[in-house]
Design a protein around this motif. Structure first.
Motif, PDB file in Angstrom:
ATOM      1  N   ALA A 197      -3.298  -4.756 -13.143  1.00  0.00           N
ATOM      2  CA  ALA A 197      -4.698  -4.559 -13.182  1.00  0.00           C
ATOM      3  C   ALA A 197      -5.524  -3.706 -12.066  1.00  0.00           C
ATOM      4  CB  ALA A 197      -5.427  -5.964 -13.155  1.00  0.00           C
ATOM      5  N   ARG A 198      -6.566  -3.398 -12.366  1.00  0.00           N
ATOM      6  CA  ARG A 198      -7.522  -2.434 -11.413  1.00  0.00           C
ATOM      7  C   ARG A 198      -8.276  -3.183 -10.853  1.00  0.00           C
ATOM      8  NH1 ARG A 198     -10.422   2.032 -12.507  1.00  0.00           N
ATOM      9  NH2 ARG A 198      -9.591   2.783 -10.513  1.00  0.00           N
ATOM     10  N   ILE A 199      -8.161  -3.409  -9.285  1.00  0.00           N
ATOM     11  CA  ILE A 199      -8.937  -4.235  -8.414  1.00  0.00           C
ATOM     12  C   ILE A 199      -9.988  -3.490  -7.428  1.00  0.00           C
ATOM     13  CG2 ILE A 199      -8.703  -6.166  -6.925  1.00  0.00           C
ATOM     14  CD1 ILE A 199      -6.321  -7.002  -8.306  1.00  0.00           C
ATOM     15  N   LEU A 200     -11.097  -3.792  -7.392  1.00  0.00           N
ATOM     16  CA  LEU A 200     -11.871  -3.120  -6.291  1.00  0.00           C
ATOM     17  C   LEU A 200     -12.127  -4.402  -5.443  1.00  0.00           C
ATOM     18  CD1 LEU A 200     -13.848  -1.357  -5.186  1.00  0.00           C
ATOM     19  CD2 LEU A 200     -15.551  -2.158  -6.535  1.00  0.00           C
ATOM     20  N   ALA A 201     -11.793  -4.199  -3.936  1.00  0.00           N
ATOM     21  CA  ALA A 201     -12.083  -4.994  -3.053  1.00  0.00           C
ATOM     22  C   ALA A 201     -13.121  -4.343  -1.998  1.00  0.00           C
ATOM     23  CB  ALA A 201     -10.879  -5.299  -2.206  1.00  0.00           C
ATOM     24  N   ILE A 202     -14.318  -5.221  -1.920  1.00  0.00           N
ATOM     25  CA  ILE A 202     -15.439  -4.822  -1.094  1.00  0.00           C
ATOM     26  C   ILE A 202     -15.488  -5.821   0.162  1.00  0.00           C
ATOM     27  CG2 ILE A 202     -17.800  -4.611  -1.000  1.00  0.00           C
ATOM     28  CD1 ILE A 202     -17.822  -4.033  -4.285  1.00  0.00           C
ATOM     29  N   ASP A 203     -15.345  -5.197   1.532  1.00  0.00           N
ATOM     30  CA  ASP A 203     -15.474  -6.155   2.465  1.00  0.00           C
ATOM     31  C   ASP A 203     -15.918  -5.188   3.635  1.00  0.00           C
ATOM     32  OD1 ASP A 203     -14.877  -7.791   4.924  1.00  0.00           O
ATOM     33  OD2 ASP A 203     -14.221  -9.075   3.626  1.00  0.00           O
ATOM     34  N   ASP A 204     -16.650  -5.687   4.456  1.00  0.00           N
ATOM     35  CA  ASP A 204     -17.196  -4.684   5.694  1.00  0.00           C
ATOM     36  C   ASP A 204     -16.010  -4.750   6.985  1.00  0.00           C
ATOM     37  OD1 ASP A 204     -17.803  -7.345   6.413  1.00  0.00           O
ATOM     38  OD2 ASP A 204     -19.625  -6.580   7.296  1.00  0.00           O
ATOM     39  N   GLN A 205     -15.198  -5.709   6.810  1.00  0.00           N
ATOM     40  CA  GLN A 205     -13.962  -5.599   7.930  1.00  0.00           C
ATOM     41  C   GLN A 205     -12.908  -4.692   7.398  1.00  0.00           C
ATOM     42  OE1 GLN A 205     -13.807  -9.919   7.943  1.00  0.00           O
ATOM     43  NE2 GLN A 205     -15.477  -9.980   9.585  1.00  0.00           N
ATOM     44  N   LEU A 206     -12.473  -3.579   8.151  1.00  0.00           N
ATOM     45  CA  LEU A 206     -11.507  -2.919   7.809  1.00  0.00           C
ATOM     46  C   LEU A 206      -9.975  -3.622   7.898  1.00  0.00           C
ATOM     47  CD1 LEU A 206     -10.341   0.029   7.458  1.00  0.00           C
ATOM     48  CD2 LEU A 206     -10.296   0.157   9.984  1.00  0.00           C
ATOM     49  N   TYR A 207      -9.863  -4.608   8.734  1.00  0.00           N
ATOM     50  CA  TYR A 207      -8.572  -5.226   8.882  1.00  0.00           C
ATOM     51  C   TYR A 207      -8.374  -6.094   7.368  1.00  0.00           C
ATOM     52  CZ  TYR A 207     -10.788  -9.708   9.921  1.00  0.00           C
ATOM     53  OH  TYR A 207     -11.448 -10.868   9.971  1.00  0.00           O
ATOM     54  N   PHE A 208      -9.555  -6.609   6.993  1.00  0.00           N
ATOM     55  CA  PHE A 208      -9.367  -7.399   5.671  1.00  0.00           C
ATOM     56  C   PHE A 208      -9.188  -6.637   4.568  1.00  0.00           C
ATOM     57  CE2 PHE A 208     -10.614 -10.360   2.274  1.00  0.00           C
ATOM     58  CZ  PHE A 208      -9.796 -11.607   2.740  1.00  0.00           C
ATOM     59  N   ARG A 209      -9.950  -5.443   4.513  1.00  0.00           N
ATOM     60  CA  ARG A 209      -9.505  -4.482   3.330  1.00  0.00           C
ATOM     61  C   ARG A 209      -8.218  -4.216   3.300  1.00  0.00           C
ATOM     62  NH1 ARG A 209     -14.250  -2.197   5.227  1.00  0.00           N
ATOM     63  NH2 ARG A 209     -13.064  -0.204   5.785  1.00  0.00           N
ATOM     64  N   SER A 210      -7.635  -3.609   4.416  1.00  0.00           N
ATOM     65  CA  SER A 210      -6.256  -3.376   4.698  1.00  0.00           C
ATOM     66  C   SER A 210      -5.331  -4.469   4.296  1.00  0.00           C
ATOM     67  CB  SER A 210      -5.948  -3.012   6.175  1.00  0.00           C
ATOM     68  OG  SER A 210      -6.883  -1.843   6.412  1.00  0.00           O
ATOM     69  N   PHE A 211      -5.520  -5.640   4.736  1.00  0.00           N
ATOM     70  CA  PHE A 211      -4.744  -6.932   4.152  1.00  0.00           C
ATOM     71  C   PHE A 211      -4.677  -6.895   2.462  1.00  0.00           C
ATOM     72  CE2 PHE A 211      -5.386 -11.147   2.555  1.00  0.00           C
ATOM     73  CZ  PHE A 211      -3.954 -11.844   2.920  1.00  0.00           C
ATOM     74  N   LEU A 212      -5.954  -6.697   2.104  1.00  0.00           N
ATOM     75  CA  LEU A 212      -6.167  -6.920   0.785  1.00  0.00           C
ATOM     76  C   LEU A 212      -5.164  -5.906  -0.171  1.00  0.00           C
ATOM     77  CD1 LEU A 212      -9.720  -7.865  -0.194  1.00  0.00           C
ATOM     78  CD2 LEU A 212      -7.740  -9.402  -0.400  1.00  0.00           C
ATOM     79  N   ASP A 213      -5.289  -4.482   0.404  1.00  0.00           N
ATOM     80  CA  ASP A 213      -4.975  -3.441  -0.005  1.00  0.00           C
ATOM     81  C   ASP A 213      -3.484  -3.538  -0.134  1.00  0.00           C
ATOM     82  OD1 ASP A 213      -4.624  -0.827  -1.149  1.00  0.00           O
ATOM     83  OD2 ASP A 213      -4.607   0.207   0.764  1.00  0.00           O
ATOM     84  N   GLY A 214      -2.839  -3.826   1.158  1.00  0.00           N
ATOM     85  CA  GLY A 214      -1.356  -4.119   1.241  1.00  0.00           C
ATOM     86  C   GLY A 214      -0.782  -5.058   0.342  1.00  0.00           C
ATOM     87  N   LEU A 215      -1.292  -6.380   0.419  1.00  0.00           N
ATOM     88  CA  LEU A 215      -0.800  -7.626  -0.394  1.00  0.00           C
ATOM     89  C   LEU A 215      -1.064  -7.072  -1.961  1.00  0.00           C
ATOM     90  CD1 LEU A 215      -0.245 -10.605  -0.819  1.00  0.00           C
ATOM     91  CD2 LEU A 215      -2.590 -11.231  -0.595  1.00  0.00           C
ATOM     92  N   LEU A 216      -2.125  -6.734  -2.423  1.00  0.00           N
ATOM     93  CA  LEU A 216      -2.331  -6.405  -3.823  1.00  0.00           C
ATOM     94  C   LEU A 216      -1.324  -5.358  -4.164  1.00  0.00           C
ATOM     95  CD1 LEU A 216      -6.169  -7.370  -4.154  1.00  0.00           C
ATOM     96  CD2 LEU A 216      -4.046  -8.912  -4.499  1.00  0.00           C
ATOM     97  N   SER A 217      -1.232  -4.222  -3.411  1.00  0.00           N
ATOM     98  CA  SER A 217      -0.438  -3.114  -4.073  1.00  0.00           C
ATOM     99  C   SER A 217       1.094  -3.661  -4.044  1.00  0.00           C
ATOM    100  CB  SER A 217      -0.527  -2.045  -2.934  1.00  0.00           C
ATOM    101  OG  SER A 217      -1.820  -1.566  -2.968  1.00  0.00           O
TER     102      SER A 217
END
Length: 181
Positions: free
Chosen positions: A3-23
Motif C-alpha cells: 500500500a502507499r502510506i503518507l506519514a506526516i510528523d514534524d519530528q525527523l527521527y519519527f519520520r525516519s523510524f516510520l519510513d524504515g519500518l514501513l519500507s
C-alpha cells in the motif's frame, strides 16, 4: 508495494523510524513534516491508501489536517500517532475522521496491527459493516500501565457513540490510580 502510506510528523527521527519500518514491511512510504501545503502534497504525490499523522505539530494543526484529508480523499484511512494523550484530543481526532489513535511511544506490532485494520477496512467492505464507527485503542504509557491492563485485560476498543462514556471511565481510572491521596 502492499500500500502507499503518507506519514506526516514534524519530528525527523519519527519520520525516519516510520519510513524504515514501513519500507521493510513492503509499503511504499512518503514522509512529510506537515504544514499548510497538505492539499498540494496530495495532488503531487497522491493518492495514498493510508495517512499516519501526528496531532500536535509546530507548523500544522493535526485536527484540521484530518478534516482536509477526509474531504479531499474520503477513501483514505487516517491513523493518528501522537504524544498527546488527553481524552479530549482523542475524541476530537476520532470525530474528525481518524480510524485509529495510537499514543507515542508506539511499538512496532501495535502500529502494524492498526495499519492492517485500516487497510482491510478500506479494501474489504465486509471488514467494516455498513455504518461501522471508527474505534480507538488506548494503551496508557505510564507507571500504572500494568494496573490498567490487568483491570481491563487487554486493549480497550470504544465505538464513536461510546466516547462520552469512555471519557468518564478514563477520568475515573485517572483519579483512582494516578491521583495522589
Amino acid at each position: 508495494p502492499k500500500a502507499r502510506i503518507l506519514a506526516i510528523d514534524d519530528q525527523l527521527y519519527f519520520r525516519s523510524f516510520l519510513d524504515g519500518l514501513l519500507s521493510e514491511e513492503g509499503f511504499a512510504v512518503h514522509t512529510e513534516p506537515g504544514g499548510p501545503g497538505l492539499l498540494e502534497l496530495l495532488e503531487r504525490h497522491g493518492p495514498f491508501d493510508l495517512v499516519i499523522l501526528d496531532l500536535a505539530m509546530a507548523e500544522a494543526d493535526g485536527l484540521t489536517m484530518i478534516g482536509r484529508l477526509c474531504e479531499r480523499a474520503p477513501g483514505t484511512g487516517v491513523i493518528v500517532v501522537s504524544g498527546v494523550g488527553d481524552v479530549r484530543s482523542i475524541v476530537a481526532a476520532m470525530r474528525a475522521g481518524a480510524s485509529d489513535y495510537l499514543l507515542k511511544p508506539i511499538d512496532r506490532d501495535s502500529l502494524l496491527d492498526a495499519i492492517d485494520r485500516a487497510l482491510r477496512r478500506d479494501r474489504d467492505p465486509a471488514e467494516a459493516p455498513e455504518g461501522a464507527e471508527p474505534t480507538v485503542r488506548l494503551k496508557m504509557p505510564t507507571d500504572g500501565e500494568t494496573v490498567i491492563e490487568d483491570l481491563v485485560q487487554g486493549p480497550v476498543t470504544v465505538a464513536n457513540d461510546q466516547l462520552d462514556d469512555m471519557v468518564l471511565l478514563l477520568s475515573l481510572i485517572h483519579i483512582l490510580f494516578f491521583t495522589p491521596i
